[in-house]
Design a protein around this motif. Sequence first.
Motif, PDB file in Angstrom:
ATOM      1  N   UNK A  68      16.217  43.335  38.330  1.00 50.07           N
ATOM      2  CA  UNK A  68      17.075  43.134  39.487  1.00 50.07           C
ATOM      3  C   UNK A  68      18.471  42.693  39.033  1.00 50.07           C
ATOM      4  N   UNK A  69      19.467  43.273  39.630  1.00 49.16           N
ATOM      5  CA  UNK A  69      20.845  42.945  39.266  1.00 49.16           C
ATOM      6  C   UNK A  69      21.217  41.579  39.833  1.00 49.16           C
ATOM      7  N   UNK A  70      21.781  40.731  38.981  1.00 57.32           N
ATOM      8  CA  UNK A  70      22.227  39.401  39.396  1.00 57.32           C
ATOM      9  C   UNK A  70      23.640  39.498  39.955  1.00 57.32           C
ATOM     10  N   UNK A  71      23.908  38.663  40.974  1.00 58.60           N
ATOM     11  CA  UNK A  71      25.203  38.680  41.656  1.00 58.60           C
ATOM     12  C   UNK A  71      25.998  37.412  41.320  1.00 58.60           C
ATOM     13  N   UNK A  85      26.628  44.271  33.395  1.00 58.98           N
ATOM     14  CA  UNK A  85      25.673  44.702  34.424  1.00 58.98           C
ATOM     15  C   UNK A  85      25.393  43.666  35.514  1.00 58.98           C
ATOM     16  N   UNK A  86      26.404  42.890  35.842  1.00 60.14           N
ATOM     17  CA  UNK A  86      26.314  41.989  36.995  1.00 60.14           C
ATOM     18  C   UNK A  86      27.046  42.631  38.169  1.00 60.14           C
ATOM     19  N   UNK A  87      26.616  42.305  39.364  1.00 60.99           N
ATOM     20  CA  UNK A  87      27.344  42.701  40.566  1.00 60.99           C
ATOM     21  C   UNK A  87      28.289  41.551  40.884  1.00 60.99           C
ATOM     22  N   UNK A  88      29.590  41.825  40.888  1.00 62.81           N
ATOM     23  CA  UNK A  88      30.594  40.759  40.976  1.00 62.81           C
ATOM     24  C   UNK A  88      31.484  40.948  42.197  1.00 62.81           C
ATOM     25  N   UNK A  89      31.716  39.850  42.909  1.00 59.81           N
ATOM     26  CA  UNK A  89      32.722  39.813  43.982  1.00 59.81           C
ATOM     27  C   UNK A  89      33.741  38.767  43.565  1.00 59.81           C
ATOM     28  N   UNK A  90      35.014  39.118  43.711  1.00 57.76           N
ATOM     29  CA  UNK A  90      36.080  38.196  43.393  1.00 57.76           C
ATOM     30  C   UNK A  90      36.813  37.774  44.654  1.00 57.76           C
ATOM     31  N   UNK A  91      37.267  36.543  44.639  1.00 57.53           N
ATOM     32  CA  UNK A  91      38.002  36.007  45.786  1.00 57.53           C
ATOM     33  C   UNK A  91      39.053  35.047  45.237  1.00 57.53           C
ATOM     34  N   UNK A  92      40.179  34.939  45.934  1.00 57.31           N
ATOM     35  CA  UNK A  92      41.245  34.053  45.450  1.00 57.31           C
ATOM     36  C   UNK A  92      41.550  32.934  46.439  1.00 57.31           C
ATOM     37  N   UNK A  93      40.729  32.795  47.466  1.00 52.21           N
ATOM     38  CA  UNK A  93      40.993  31.851  48.539  1.00 52.21           C
ATOM     39  C   UNK A  93      39.818  30.883  48.707  1.00 52.21           C
ATOM     40  N   UNK A 142      27.174  37.423  50.700  1.00 58.31           N
ATOM     41  CA  UNK A 142      26.880  38.033  49.391  1.00 58.31           C
ATOM     42  C   UNK A 142      25.643  37.401  48.732  1.00 58.31           C
ATOM     43  N   UNK A 143      25.408  36.139  48.983  1.00 56.36           N
ATOM     44  CA  UNK A 143      24.319  35.329  48.404  1.00 56.36           C
ATOM     45  C   UNK A 143      24.234  35.531  46.878  1.00 56.36           C
ATOM     46  N   UNK A 144      25.230  35.003  46.166  1.00 61.61           N
ATOM     47  CA  UNK A 144      25.259  35.191  44.715  1.00 61.61           C
ATOM     48  C   UNK A 144      24.191  34.361  43.997  1.00 61.61           C
TER      49      UNK A 144
END
Length: 123
Positions: free
Chosen positions: A1-4, A26-34, A45-47
């Motif tokens: 399973x891919x880790x977030x 091979x990670x699923x990544x979301x970036x945020x600046x706020x 997203x439930x990382x």
Amino acid sequence: MIKKILVLEDDQDILYVVQEVLEYERFLVKGISNCQEVLKLGEEFVPDLFLLDFRLQDGNGGEVCRDLKSHPLFAATPVIIFSAYAQKNIDFSAYGCDGVIEKPFDLDQLIEMVNLLLTKTSV
């Protein structure tokens, strides 16, 4: 399973590099600046791990970490704080983080800590 992984960083160049490196691993990544959007995006997203810059234009990654650790959904989710201020007598553990990486950081060190913390939580 891919880790977030959710990354909070207001320097777009650093955010881009961190996202690219983690996606290559091979990670699923979301970036945020706020800072204000982290909890909302986290709930969507439930990382499996949070990576937070400490000094941000709109807040403090330590305070964000404290908020995450007090949230029922994220209390057990590992949080890494990365900061150029790691040697400035700041007690990062007081925020409840699981790891600290000093900027400028070695990308191998980042990947190693991410993998270590994700391995601990999946056991």
